[in-house]
Write an enzyme that holds these catalytic residues in place. Structure first.
Site, PDB file in Angstrom:
ATOM      1  CB  CYS A   2      -0.875   0.012   1.235  1.00 33.51           C
ATOM      2  SG  CYS A   2      -1.822  -1.501   1.427  1.00 33.51           S
ATOM      3  NE  ARG A  27       4.164   1.621  -1.551  1.00 29.78           N
ATOM      4  CZ  ARG A  27       5.430   1.353  -1.285  1.00 29.78           C
ATOM      5  NH1 ARG A  27       6.372   1.905  -2.001  1.00 29.78           N
ATOM      6  NH2 ARG A  27       5.763   0.556  -0.306  1.00 29.78           N
ATOM      7  CG  ASN A  99       3.177  -0.824   2.825  1.00 28.93           C
ATOM      8  OD1 ASN A  99       2.578  -1.761   2.294  1.00 28.93           O
ATOM      9  ND2 ASN A  99       4.431  -0.524   2.528  1.00 28.93           N
ATOM     10  N   GLY A 100       1.696  -3.194   4.884  1.00 28.10           N
ATOM     11  CA  GLY A 100       2.315  -4.417   5.398  1.00 28.10           C
ATOM     12  C   GLY A 100       1.278  -5.342   6.003  1.00 28.10           C
ATOM     13  CD  GLU A 478       8.727 -10.491 -18.661  1.00 26.53           C
ATOM     14  OE1 GLU A 478       8.557 -11.191 -17.652  1.00 26.53           O
ATOM     15  OE2 GLU A 478       8.452  -9.281 -18.703  1.00 26.53           O
ATOM     16  CE  LYS A 482       5.234  -7.624 -18.296  1.00 33.43           C
ATOM     17  NZ  LYS A 482       6.430  -7.950 -17.563  1.00 33.43           N
TER      18      LYS A 482
END
Ligand code: G6P
Length: 606
Positions: A2, A27, A99-100, A478, A482
């Protein structure tokens, strides 16, 4: 995961915080909210589900006055993205943004409930405010209540507290998640990163692990994990504000794809001598001191590392283990002597990568490749090499991938030289190819229209397969990643040779199979696998060079021709069509390209 902001300002803070949150939206963007202290010193808050624009709209109809405040943009961990679960959380006179993850929140909640506390949300964060409120009720001052609260929390977090009745006080804490304090003129700021604070100040103090801080408009007191007063320096940082706009492109992702010739060129020249004929790397990086390399990363960074395994092994005869950080950290692998551990991370803050780095720190020499020099991974590694990609805003990583590859290519050549596996003529050939990369990347970008046309056919598919051999295998992974990330089409990458061991069962005329195959030493083998697909009605999109198209382009659904490139560097060049295919498929599907659903750019939780 966050984004958090805190402001003790001289002006109304709601618009300032919304602007700062915009810079943190990478984020997470499940919900957003702010709380302020108004002129009567009362604490109020506004929260809205979804992107920040919903909070902005809410504030137009229902403004939030005040010159001190905290704000948050959320990536949900505990509890769905609802208004109730949105931050700031509040219990009585205290509000917090977080955040966390608080790992002991269940135990804390049970304890607080036994004391009569009521919980209204499903979040771990609510236990923080409930705990702080319980200390305030015992008569503790806000600062002491915050200190006692922080001491009870387990897990990884960055926090910022705001208290009813206190219009010149913020308390911030960092354990496992980064936090920057910004110094203004009679103002003080808190942000998840310095970019969030860029328009407000460039004078930044980074909290260290375990620090907590008491902020007023004119003072900053930092207390370290040993409960001692700590002096942390004020750094004047340089922020590239041009990175924050789209530069005429429709999306940040498009801009970042287009920047690759420039930034990859800078990543290469950053580590070559002025004449381009040798290396400009720290003396401490001597690969003759190592018998193996262990590469650890997440997501696209992991796939860049995986690509370089082929390079280190083939060019330098140096064995490479490659690991996903979330697996590595709990496996507790033995690390043999003379191992270089190499951590790759665009953000430098990915929680699993950082934890894996900490595991390796006393056991090996730790090298990091990051895009943020002030990040935790950059700072905790023995040596950090910046990848020079510039700020990457699009959630799906593009230019950071190719810049990492460029630096890894230089490192593989350095390793080959240090270990006596490359004579000077061969080295000069490789270095000259590396220096030629920007021109070739530009030529690949020139094929954008053909790639966009092919992407239309991909966009209607339910499932897509990507195939590659050798160093093109990680690129197949990859390419699939994507496509999944931004178009929500199910895609898988496979080593071409593995096709017949299962995935070929998926092939029918509705499944595009994208074959990444420059005409290298393995080309004929890949083409055989491609024929196996075509024999089963598979819809092959072959991405190759002119020679490859001439020898194997017949009968495919589509063939895209890339410029010729030395085999060694093909994964960097072929990243462009892989990225553009995903981008144009997402355009065709109308998805949110820069902020795909459920994702976040920087994953600072496990
Ligand atoms: C997230 C991002 C990916 C990125 C991965 C690792 O999942 O959406 O694009 O590759 O994290 O991030 P890092 O910052 O460590 O490279």
């Amino acid at each position: 995961m966050c984004g958090i902001i805190g402001v003790l300002g001289q002006h109304e803070v709601a618009p300032i915080m919304v602007e700062a949150l915009k810079r943190l939206e990478y984020r997470g963007y499940d919900s957003a909210g702010i709380a302020t202290i108004d002129a009567t010193r009362r604490l109020n808050r506004r929260r809205a589900v979804g992107k920040l624009v919903n909070l902005s709209d809410l504030l137009v109809h229902d403004p939030l006055p005040g010159k001190s405040g905290i704000g948050h943009t959320r990536w949900a961990t505990h509890g769905a993205p609802t208004v109730d679960n949105a931050h700031p959380h509040r219990a009585g006179p205290v509000a917090v943004v977080h955040n966390g993850i608080i790992e002991n929140f269940r135990a804390l909640r049970t304890e607080l409930q036994a004391g009569g506390a009521e919980f209204r949300t499903e979040t771990d964060t609510e236990t923080i405010v409930a705990l702080a409120e319980s200390f305030l009720k015992q008569g503790l001052a806000p600062r002491d209540a915050a200190e006692q609260t922080i001491a009870r929390l387990e897990g990884a977090f960055a926090l910022c507290f705001l208290f009813d009745g206190e219009d010149d006080l913020l308390i911030a804490a960092r354990k496992g998640s980064p936090l920057a304090i910004g110094h203004g003129q009679g103002e003080m700021f808190v942000g998840s990163d310095a970019i969030a604070l860029a328009p407000l100040t460039n004078r930044i103090t980074y909290l260290n692990e375990g620090d907590w801080a008491v902020l007023t408009r004119n003072s900053l007191e930092i207390i370290d994990r040993e409960a001692r007063r700590a002096n942390r320096p004020i750094e004047t940082i340089r922020i590239d504000t041009a990175a924050m706009d789209k530069g005429g492109h429709k999306h940040f992702m498009a801009k970042e794809i287009a920047q690759q010739p420039t930034v990859v060129g800078e990543a290469v020249t950053g580590y070559l001598s002025a004449d381009g004929a040798g290396f400009a790397l720290p003396d401490s990086l001597d690969f003759s001191a190592f018998d193996r390399v262990s590469i650890i990363a997440c997501g696209t960074a992991y796939l860049a590392g995986f690509t370089s395994k082929y390079w280190f092994e083939q060019l330098a005869g140096l064995p490479v283990d490659i690991d996903i950080a979330s697996e590595f950290r709990y496996r507790e692998p033995p690390i043999p002597p003379r191992t270089l551990t190499l951590f790759l991370s665009q953000s430098g803050e990915t929680a699993d990568t950082l934890a894996a780095l900490r595991y390796c720190k006393d056991r090996s020499q730790v090298l990091a490749l990051t895009n943020v020099e002030t990040s935790s991974i950059a700072r905790e590694a023995d040596l950090n090499l910046p990848i020079h990609a510039g700020a990457e805003i699009g959630v799906a990583s593009t230019k950071a991938f190719t810049c990492k590859l460029a630096v890894l290519a230089v490192l593989a050549l350095k390793a080959a030289t240090d270990r006596g596996h490359l004579d000077d003529d061969a080295l000069q050939d490789h270095l000259s190819a590396l220096r030629g990369l920007p021109g070739l990347l530009n030529l690949a970008l020139d094929r954008a229209d053909a790639i966009a046309a092919a992407a239309k056919g991909v966009a209607t598919a339910q499932d897509v397969l990507f195939l590659g051999r050798g160093a093109m295998y990680p690129l197949a992974l990859e390419g699939a990643l994507k496509l999944k990330e931004i178009s929500y089409i199910h895609a898988e990458g496979y080593a071409s040779g593995e096709l017949k061991h299962g995935p070929i069962a998926l092939v029918d005329k509705t499944v595009p199979v994208i074959v990444l195959a420059p005409s290298d030493a393995l080309f004929d083998k890949t083409v055989s696998n491609m024929q196996e697909v075509m024999a089963r009605d598979g819809k092959v999109l072959l991405i190759t060079d002119a020679d490859g198209a001439r020898t194997a382009g017949q009968g495919t659904w589509n063939t895209l021709v890339m410029p010729d490139i030395p085999d060694f560097l093909a994964p960097i060049l072929y990243a462009i069509p892989a990225q553009l295919l995903a981008y144009h498929a997402a355009i065709a599907k109308g998805t949110d390209i820069d902020q795909p659903r459920n994702l976040a750019k920087s994953v600072t939780v496990e």
